[in-house]
Design a protein around this motif. Structure first.
Motif, PDB file in Angstrom:
ATOM      1  N   GLU A  73       0.878  -6.205  39.313  1.00 15.53           N
ATOM      2  CA  GLU A  73       0.638  -5.185  38.292  1.00 15.53           C
ATOM      3  C   GLU A  73       1.854  -4.286  38.137  1.00 15.53           C
ATOM      4  N   GLU A  76       4.504  -6.207  36.127  1.00 18.92           N
ATOM      5  CA  GLU A  76       4.150  -6.254  34.707  1.00 18.92           C
ATOM      6  C   GLU A  76       4.369  -4.894  34.049  1.00 18.92           C
ATOM      7  N   ALA A  77       4.017  -3.812  34.751  1.00 21.41           N
ATOM      8  CA  ALA A  77       4.233  -2.478  34.204  1.00 21.41           C
ATOM      9  C   ALA A  77       5.719  -2.191  34.014  1.00 21.41           C
ATOM     10  N   ARG A  80       6.903  -3.895  30.871  1.00 19.30           N
ATOM     11  CA  ARG A  80       6.483  -3.197  29.652  1.00 19.30           C
ATOM     12  C   ARG A  80       7.311  -1.933  29.430  1.00 19.30           C
ATOM     13  N   ARG A  81       7.524  -1.157  30.495  1.00 18.65           N
ATOM     14  CA  ARG A  81       8.277   0.090  30.348  1.00 18.65           C
ATOM     15  C   ARG A  81       9.729  -0.192  29.953  1.00 18.65           C
ATOM     16  N   ARG A 136      -0.965   3.416  34.293  1.00 14.42           N
ATOM     17  CA  ARG A 136      -0.552   2.630  35.461  1.00 14.42           C
ATOM     18  C   ARG A 136      -0.020   1.252  35.059  1.00 14.42           C
ATOM     19  N   SER A 137      -0.508   0.712  33.953  1.00 12.54           N
ATOM     20  CA  SER A 137      -0.085  -0.623  33.530  1.00 12.54           C
ATOM     21  C   SER A 137       1.191  -0.608  32.702  1.00 12.54           C
ATOM     22  N   GLY A 138       1.724   0.580  32.383  1.00 14.95           N
ATOM     23  CA  GLY A 138       2.941   0.668  31.593  1.00 14.95           C
ATOM     24  C   GLY A 138       2.707   0.658  30.098  1.00 14.95           C
ATOM     25  N   ARG A 139       1.438   0.702  29.660  1.00 11.11           N
ATOM     26  CA  ARG A 139       1.144   0.719  28.233  1.00 11.11           C
ATOM     27  C   ARG A 139       1.175   2.128  27.662  1.00 11.11           C
TER      28      ARG A 139
END
Length: 283
Positions: A73, A76-77, A80-81, A136-139
C-alpha cells in the motif's frame, strides 16, 4: 525482499491455494511456488504449512501478510503521489466527509484562495472513513478528519476546531422533550439503536443497529424511527423540524483536525495547513 515477491506471497496467503493465486496473478503455478520457496529461504523461516490438500499460514506467515500489505500500500501510494506531483497544473486534493465541517471548510477555502500564490484546491467529498483512506492511499494530499471517528496514527495533524456531540432522534420520540441525555442512556434507547458504520476494510462491526453508508441514509433512518445517532453539534443544527437534537454532555468531544502524510514535502500542502492555523487559531 522485492515487491514482486510480496505481491506473490499476499496472493497465496489470501487464497491459501497456489492454483487460485496463480490464476489471480495471471502466471503459471511453478514459478509462483519457486518464488515463495525462494522467499522462505531468504528469510530463513517457513511461511506456509503445506498439507496434502490444504495450506495454512504459519505465525511468521501471518506477520508477513500484514507487513506485506502495509508495504505494498505504501508503494502504491508513493506512485500516486509522484505522478500527482508532476501533474500540470498542480492541484491540492483535499478530502472531507460530505456534510461535515461545512462552515469550517468554506471559511478555509475562501481564506486560502485570497493568497495570490495559492494552488488550486480539488475538494473530494466522501463517505465516513473515506477521507482517511484516500489520504493514506495517496489519492488525497490533505484531509479534514474528525476525532474520535477517524484514526490519525502515522499522520501529521493540526487541531482546528472542537465541538460537542449531540443526539439526534425523531422529533416525536418521547425522549425528545428531555433537556439532555447521558451517553449510557443514549446506548440503551429501546427501538432506536445507534448505527453501524463501515470500518477501514469496508466491513461492519457486530451490533443491533442498522448498517449505514452515508449521512443522507442515516438521516432518513432517524426520521423513520429506525435509529438515533451521535453527531457533531454543527451537523445537528442543520436539521429540520422532523428531528430532535439533545446535548450529551459526557460524550467525547469531536475534534476536527487537518491531516497529511508525515513525509509530505508539498509546499502547497504546507501553505494550506498554515492558512488553516492562522484562520482558526486567531494568530
Amino acid at each position: 525482499m522485492e515487491t514482486r515477491e510480496l505481491r506473490y506471497f499476499v496472493a497465496v496467503a489470501e487464497e491459501l491455494h497456489f492454483g487460485r493465486a496463480a490464476q489471480r496473478l495471471m502466471i503459471s503455478q511453478p514459478p509462483l511456488s519457486r518464488a515463495i520457496q525462494q522467499l522462505e529461504r531468504r528469510l530463513g523461516v517457513i511461511l506456509l504449512d503445506r498439507g496434502a490438500r490444504t495450506i495454512a499460514l504459519t505465525e511468521a506467515g501471518s506477520v508477513l501478510l500484514h507487513e506485506a500489505r502495509v508495504a505494498l500500500e505504501a508503494v502504491e501510494a508513493a506512485e500516486r503521489r509522484t505522478r500527482h506531483a508532476a501533474a500540470s497544473p498542480f492541484r491540492v486534493r483535499l478530502a472531507t466527509k460530505a456534510g461535515a465541517a461545512k462552515e469550517l471548510l468554506s471559511r478555509l477555502l475562501d481564506s486560502y484562495a485570497a493568497d495570490p500564490s495559492a494552488a488550486a484546491i480539488e475538494v473530494l467529498l466522501c463517505g465516513p472513513g473515506e477521507p482517511e483512506n484516500l489520504l493514506r492511499s495517496g489519492r488525497a494530499d490533505v484531509a479534514l478528519l474528525q476525532l474520535p471517528y477517524d484514526l490519525t496514527a502515522g499522520l501529521e495533524t493540526e487541531e482546528l476546531h472542537t465541538e460537542q456531540q449531540v443526539l439526534v432522534l425523531p422529533a416525536a420520540h418521547p425522549l425528545a422533550s428531555r433537556g439532555q441525555l447521558s451517553i449510557t442512556e443514549v446506548r440503551t434507547i429501546p427501538g432506536l439503536p445507534l448505527p453501524r458504520w463501515p470500518g477501514p476494510d469496508g466491513s461492519y462491526p457486530e451490533g443491533a443497529g442498522p448498517q449505514v453508508r452515508d449521512f443522507t441514509q442515516l438521516i432518513q433512518l432517524i426520521m423513520l424511527g429506525r435509529a438515533c445517532a451521535l453527531l457533531p453539534e454543527s451537523l445537528g443544527t442543520t436539521l429540520g423540524d422532523d428531528y430532535a437534537v439533545l446535548p450529551v454532555p459526557d460524550a467525547a468531544a469531536v475534534i476536527t483536525v487537518m491531516a497529511w502524510p508525515a513525509h509530505s514535502k508539498s509546499r502547497a500542502v504546507a501553505d494550506l495547513v498554515s492558512a488553516a492555523l492562522r484562520l482558526f487559531s486567531g494568530s
